[in-house]
Design an enzyme around this catalytic site. Structure first.
Site, PDB file in Angstrom:
ATOM      1  N   GLY A 187       6.987  -0.493  -0.325  1.00  0.00           N
ATOM      2  CA  GLY A 187       7.983  -0.700   0.520  1.00  0.00           C
ATOM      3  C   GLY A 187       7.838   0.853   1.490  1.00  0.00           C
TER       4      GLY A 187
ATOM      5  N   TRP B 209       7.699   1.759   4.207  1.00  0.00           N
ATOM      6  CA  TRP B 209       7.627   1.209   6.065  1.00  0.00           C
ATOM      7  C   TRP B 209       9.348   0.134   5.520  1.00  0.00           C
ATOM      8  CZ3 TRP B 209       3.112  -0.732   9.344  1.00  0.00           C
ATOM      9  CH2 TRP B 209       2.249   0.845   9.149  1.00  0.00           C
TER      10      TRP B 209
ATOM     11  N   ASP C 219       5.245  -9.407   0.272  1.00  0.00           N
ATOM     12  CA  ASP C 219       3.988  -8.918  -0.563  1.00  0.00           C
ATOM     13  C   ASP C 219       3.074  -9.867  -1.759  1.00  0.00           C
ATOM     14  OD1 ASP C 219       2.677  -6.125  -0.878  1.00  0.00           O
ATOM     15  OD2 ASP C 219       1.776  -6.900  -2.733  1.00  0.00           O
TER      16      ASP C 219
ATOM     17  N   ASP D 100       2.136 -15.161  -0.958  1.00  0.00           N
ATOM     18  CA  ASP D 100       0.748 -15.230   0.283  1.00  0.00           C
ATOM     19  C   ASP D 100       1.243 -15.455   1.486  1.00  0.00           C
ATOM     20  OD1 ASP D 100      -1.175 -15.035   2.014  1.00  0.00           O
ATOM     21  OD2 ASP D 100      -3.223 -15.751   0.472  1.00  0.00           O
TER      22      ASP D 100
ATOM     23  N   ASP E 100       0.749  -3.003   6.769  1.00  0.00           N
ATOM     24  CA  ASP E 100      -0.375  -1.218   6.793  1.00  0.00           C
ATOM     25  C   ASP E 100      -1.151  -2.252   5.561  1.00  0.00           C
ATOM     26  OD1 ASP E 100      -0.808   1.747   6.939  1.00  0.00           O
ATOM     27  OD2 ASP E 100       0.363   1.693   4.819  1.00  0.00           O
TER      28      ASP E 100
ATOM     29  N   LYS F 140      -2.401  -2.313   9.977  1.00  0.00           N
ATOM     30  CA  LYS F 140      -4.006  -1.803   9.937  1.00  0.00           C
ATOM     31  C   LYS F 140      -4.941  -2.764  10.264  1.00  0.00           C
ATOM     32  CE  LYS F 140      -3.513   0.999   5.992  1.00  0.00           C
ATOM     33  NZ  LYS F 140      -3.401   0.864   4.669  1.00  0.00           N
TER      34      LYS F 140
END
Length: 199
Positions: free
Chosen positions: A53, A55, A70, A85, A107, A147
């Protein structure tokens, strides 16, 4: 060299703790923010793969609305947190209901095996899933940061970003550990559906 990396990791982890952030990864986003001015008042932000958490915390301090998603259950004050998901249709639809977003950021990393080829492939699949959802989530003119493990198709993703955004870049923040092969795909000025692709 490994000892130096661990000392650097510990320094950033201690700094994050002292500043009230949940993980050292916040300093990657801080560097991205300094470089690209991603998060500003008035914007809506979507954070994919948000746990633990940090970010999300950083975004809440700067944006008007933040939705964090998440597989794990997380709670961040000031953010709307969704568990599941994001590639599942029901959750993707719920995410869209909170949008459109001015910034989609991630990320997230796949579960790693230690096999670089396998891990890179999993990372690329995750990025592909994010890109596929942008038409329903990201507002025209918006930005993307996600990412991506290096060593595979990062150049292909960069070219795709340059088609779908006014500008596309690969950027590696200083806070990334030297032994890591991660970088970030950055797109600025989302063209939206049906717009041209003159990068």
């Amino acid at each position: 060299m490994p000892k130096k990396g661990r000392r650097r990791q510990d320094h950033l982890a201690r700094r994050a703790q002292s500043e009230g952030y949940r993980a050292r990864s916040v300093y990657k986003l801080e560097a991205l923010q300094r470089t690209f001015d991603l998060i500003r008042p008035g914007l809506r932000v979507l954070d994919l793969g948000a746990a633990p958490g940090s970010w999300t915390q950083f975004a809440v301090e700067r944006a008007d609305a933040v939705v964090a998603v998440d597989l794990q259950k997380i709670t961040v004050a000031g953010a709307t947190c969704l568990q599941g998901d994001f590639t599942d249709e029901s959750l993707a639809t719920e995410i869209a209901r909170h949008g459109p977003y001015d910034l989609v950021m991630s990320d997230a990393a796949p579960a790693t095996t230690g096999n670089r080829v396998v891990d890179t492939g999993r990372s690329e699949a995750l990025v592909e899933s994010i890109l596929a959802c942008l038409p329903r989530w990201l507002a025209p003119g918006g930005a993307l940061v996600c990412k991506l493990f290096q060593g595979g198709g990062e150049q292909q993703f960069l070219q795709q970003a340059r088609r779908e955004f006014r500008t596309g870049r690969l950027y590696r923040p200083e806070a990334v550990r030297k032994e890591s092969f991660e970088t970030y795909l950055v797109g600025m000025g989302y063209r939206g559906s049906g717009e041209g692709d003159d990068a």
